[in-house]
Motif scaffolding. Structure first.
Motif, PDB file in Angstrom:
ATOM      1  N   UNK A 145      37.238  28.706  37.374  1.00 36.72           N
ATOM      2  CA  UNK A 145      37.022  27.431  36.693  1.00 36.72           C
ATOM      3  C   UNK A 145      36.008  27.585  35.563  1.00 36.72           C
ATOM      4  N   UNK A 146      36.333  27.000  34.427  1.00 38.41           N
ATOM      5  CA  UNK A 146      35.416  27.001  33.285  1.00 38.41           C
ATOM      6  C   UNK A 146      34.476  25.816  33.438  1.00 38.41           C
ATOM      7  N   UNK A 147      33.186  26.089  33.460  1.00 36.64           N
ATOM      8  CA  UNK A 147      32.180  25.051  33.691  1.00 36.64           C
ATOM      9  C   UNK A 147      31.038  25.224  32.702  1.00 36.64           C
ATOM     10  N   UNK A 148      30.158  24.235  32.677  1.00 39.55           N
ATOM     11  CA  UNK A 148      28.931  24.367  31.900  1.00 39.55           C
ATOM     12  C   UNK A 148      27.770  24.636  32.871  1.00 39.55           C
ATOM     13  N   UNK A 161      28.266  27.518  45.835  1.00 44.21           N
ATOM     14  CA  UNK A 161      27.893  28.420  44.745  1.00 44.21           C
ATOM     15  C   UNK A 161      28.997  29.432  44.461  1.00 44.21           C
ATOM     16  N   UNK A 162      29.298  29.694  43.190  1.00 43.23           N
ATOM     17  CA  UNK A 162      30.298  30.717  42.855  1.00 43.23           C
ATOM     18  C   UNK A 162      29.933  32.067  43.464  1.00 43.23           C
ATOM     19  N   UNK A 163      30.958  32.836  43.844  1.00 45.45           N
ATOM     20  CA  UNK A 163      30.685  34.181  44.363  1.00 45.45           C
ATOM     21  C   UNK A 163      30.722  35.213  43.242  1.00 45.45           C
ATOM     22  N   UNK A 164      31.062  34.772  42.035  1.00 48.07           N
ATOM     23  CA  UNK A 164      31.084  35.669  40.894  1.00 48.07           C
ATOM     24  C   UNK A 164      31.436  34.921  39.616  1.00 48.07           C
ATOM     25  N   UNK A 165      31.360  35.615  38.500  1.00 45.10           N
ATOM     26  CA  UNK A 165      31.663  35.018  37.198  1.00 45.10           C
ATOM     27  C   UNK A 165      32.562  35.976  36.413  1.00 45.10           C
ATOM     28  N   UNK A 176      27.135  25.135  26.459  1.00 43.99           N
ATOM     29  CA  UNK A 176      27.516  26.493  26.807  1.00 43.99           C
ATOM     30  C   UNK A 176      28.596  26.442  27.896  1.00 43.99           C
ATOM     31  N   UNK A 177      29.401  27.486  27.965  1.00 40.92           N
ATOM     32  CA  UNK A 177      30.484  27.520  28.945  1.00 40.92           C
ATOM     33  C   UNK A 177      30.530  28.876  29.626  1.00 40.92           C
ATOM     34  N   UNK A 178      30.925  28.870  30.886  1.00 37.31           N
ATOM     35  CA  UNK A 178      31.077  30.094  31.655  1.00 37.31           C
ATOM     36  C   UNK A 178      32.231  29.911  32.629  1.00 37.31           C
ATOM     37  N   UNK A 179      32.763  30.997  33.114  1.00 35.76           N
ATOM     38  CA  UNK A 179      33.886  30.951  34.053  1.00 35.76           C
ATOM     39  C   UNK A 179      33.429  31.435  35.412  1.00 35.76           C
ATOM     40  N   UNK A 180      33.548  30.573  36.416  1.00 33.23           N
ATOM     41  CA  UNK A 180      33.068  30.874  37.763  1.00 33.23           C
ATOM     42  C   UNK A 180      34.231  31.142  38.701  1.00 33.23           C
ATOM     43  N   UNK A 181      33.985  31.962  39.715  1.00 34.21           N
ATOM     44  CA  UNK A 181      34.962  32.273  40.747  1.00 34.21           C
ATOM     45  C   UNK A 181      34.522  31.693  42.091  1.00 34.21           C
ATOM     46  N   UNK A 182      35.435  30.992  42.760  1.00 34.91           N
ATOM     47  CA  UNK A 182      35.171  30.405  44.076  1.00 34.91           C
ATOM     48  C   UNK A 182      36.225  30.895  45.048  1.00 34.91           C
TER      49      UNK A 182
END
Length: 308
Positions: A145-148, A161-165, A176-182
């Motif tokens: 998911x792309x989040x701020x 909490x994401x387990x990775x990015x 700013x934007x980042x992509x998180x992994x759940x």
């Protein structure tokens, strides 16, 4: 409550989808000021035409209070086609077991009075659970998911909490934007449920949702058809999202104001259709009124004013 709408059942839930697209317009264009496509007060993009799955949070009256979209990563998706700057040259995520979640939003205006023991609302946590449990039920192992950074903190505060990015945190418009992994594991789901204090089933069945939507639609149409002279009140009560409590009070008001037997009969007919939702005592009053009609408008108004 959460309902899933996808390519298989979307033909049955178009009113719900329309409400969801309007919520997205209010949040992303209105509150956040994003440059998104708005048509007829609805925010719809190219990925909505690819039969994604929608995780939609609703209240007891089927008002949309939250939503998110999930899409396979094997084809076009936002991280690969819109936010690819985050990848910094890396290949986009492509896997039948990893799906993308986007357009996560909650109607903070409607939920302004919601009580929660946490800074993260119950509706937000329920939507997170809806995504995770829907994914797990469909063999999806991870969500990207792309989040701020704000949403990143929300995830961490809610035991999610994401387990990775993926890629890097990059400027994206005003934020700013980042992509998180759940990962969609039992442990993650249990952690979010424990944090939010949510027990039991969160999903509403198609049958129950359709019944509630039909009731709402009938009530609004009956108001419009039965009392056409009261245009101001009708405009307010026929807005999407009018609650059954609003309709109950509206009908009592119309009964109290009725000047003719036809007006009383129309208002009583509407309330009878809602009787299973407005309480046993009110339903008994409706049955009594139906048996007594016709009766004088003055007597009816006086009686209803006392009972209301």
């Amino acid at each position: 409550m959460i309902i899933i709408v996808d390519g298989l059942n979307k033909h049955m839930f178009q009113p719900l989808l329309d409400d969801m697209f309007r919520l997205r317009a209010r949040v992303f264009a209105g509150r956040l000021g994003w440059e998104v496509n708005i048509e007829d007060d609805k925010e719809i993009d190219q990925f909505d035409h690819m039969d994604p799955g929608y995780i939609i949070g609703v209240d007891e009256d089927m008002n949309v209070i939250s939503c998110a979209r999930v899409l396979q990563t094997t084809g076009p998706h936002m991280l690969s086609d819109v936010f690819n700057a985050i990848l910094c040259g890396q290949d986009p995520v492509r896997s039948p077991n990893i799906w993308e979640s986007t357009r996560f939003c909650v109607d903070t205006q409607r939920l302004k009075g919601e009580k929660s023991k946490h800074t993260v609302s119950t509706a937000t946590c329920e939507l997170m659970l809806g995504i995770l449990e829907y994914a797990q039920d469909n063999g999806i192992t991870d969500i990207v998911t792309v989040i701020d950074p704000v949403m990143d903190r929300v995830l961490k505060r809610s035991n999610n909490a994401p387990h990775g990015y993926v890629g890097e945190t990059v400027p994206m418009g005003k934020v700013k934007a980042l992509a998180a992994l759940l990962d969609c594991t039992d442990e993650r789901i249990a952690n979010v449920r424990e944090f939010a204090g949510i027990d039991g089933e969160i999903f509403v069945s198609e049958e129950e949702a359709l019944k509630k939507l039909e009731l709402r639609q009938i009530a609004q149409e009956m108001c419009l058809a039965a009392l056409p002279d009261n245009e101001l009140d009708l405009e307010a009560i026929s807005k999407p999202g009018a609650s059954l409590t609003d309709l109950r009070e509206y009908c009592f008001d119309q009964l109290a104001k009725a000047e003719t037997e036809a007006e009383m009969s129309a208002a009583v007919a509407l309330m009878e259709m809602l009787s299973d939702k407005i309480g046993a005592s009110d339903a008994e009053e409706l049955q009594r009124l139906a048996r007594k009609l016709p009766r004088s408008a003055e007597e009816t108004r006086a009686k209803l004013t006392r009972s209301a």
